[in-house]
Design an enzyme around this catalytic site. Sequence first.
Site, PDB file in Angstrom:
ATOM      1  CG  ASN A   1      -7.494  -7.643   7.725  1.00  0.00           C
ATOM      2  OD1 ASN A   1      -6.436  -8.148   7.380  1.00  0.00           O
ATOM      3  ND2 ASN A   1      -7.577  -6.405   8.159  1.00  0.00           N
TER       4      ASN A   1
ATOM      5  CD  GLU B   1     -10.342  -4.319   2.420  1.00  0.00           C
ATOM      6  OE1 GLU B   1     -10.494  -5.488   2.032  1.00  0.00           O
ATOM      7  OE2 GLU B   1     -10.213  -4.011   3.635  1.00  0.00           O
TER       8      GLU B   1
ATOM      9  CB  SER C   1      -7.696  -3.707  10.022  1.00  0.00           C
ATOM     10  OG  SER C   1      -7.285  -3.927  11.358  1.00  0.00           O
TER      11      SER C   1
ATOM     12  CG  HIS D   1      -8.516  -1.471   5.834  1.00  0.00           C
ATOM     13  ND1 HIS D   1      -8.508  -2.811   5.534  1.00  0.00           N
ATOM     14  CD2 HIS D   1      -7.546  -1.291   6.773  1.00  0.00           C
ATOM     15  CE1 HIS D   1      -7.575  -3.412   6.250  1.00  0.00           C
ATOM     16  NE2 HIS D   1      -6.981  -2.508   7.013  1.00  0.00           N
TER      17      HIS D   1
END
Length: 314
Positions: A220, A182, A149, A170
């Site tokens: 993130n 992702e 991440s 991800h």
Amino acid sequence: MAFVTRQFVRAMSSSSAASAAAKKIMVKHVTVIGGGLMGAGIAQVAAATGHTVVLVDQTEDILAKSRKGIEESLRRVAKKKFAENPKAGDEFVDKTLSSISTSTDAASVVHSTDLVVEAIVENLKVKTELFTRLDKFAAEHTIFASNTSSLQITSIANATTRQDRFAGLHFFNPVPLMKLVEVIKTPMTSQKTFESLIDFSRSLGKHPVSCKDTPGFIVNRLLVPYLLEAVRLYERGDASKEDIDTAMKLGAGYPMGPFELLDYVGLDTTKFILDGWHEMDAKNPLFQPSSSLDKLVAENKFGKKTGEGYYKYK
């Protein structure tokens, strides 16, 4: 004429070979490295959608716990999905579990897999050592993907000889419920690999989005600075964590406040992300360490999974 014919045949053969080489990989067999929450979740959704899965971790005890967690999760899914037909629900659980095998030896199971998804600790050295070793045993066509991440995918891919067959994949916690994936394409990732992972994500019933290999990717990169700004607001004494959470839920319509979300994500996970970013760009004010976060993690208070973080849980 014969010469022209031979040239035509050669051209057609070369074209066919190029076309075959450009075909996407149909992912049927998946190896998941890491039996924690993320790895077990990835294994579960892959098996539930018709893929053959091998789940790998260091010990049989960890794998037994992972398998038990997967079964409990599947039964919750079945109870809801097959509310009117419990027998069909039991069959769904049994069929999915039968598609998952386990191993403590990653190198011995990657020789025939289409995709390796790594979901281990957020540590670049550990990840690169793993992929360097697996690169020697995996089949030529096998795609490698990291569920990191925060770490740079390119840095991990460079530890292998298959940079063109390496990308980020991800997932989000809890994997069985969260629709987003992702797909991270590095400058070396081939279009064939990228499209194969997009197709694989969709086959899981997920919604893939694409992002370049930038710190934190999409979610993130936006989420962690928001969470840490809430922490800094609290650390300065500008507002209590309870009032900050209430304000963001009632004022911004968020389902969780930042501190509740931090505890849910995992304070250790958040610290790993922040530390990695700070190491890459120490001058960036968004990437500065947090004293309260560091203290809680040092005390092994990781949030909801340990029962205590910024809040206490039963």
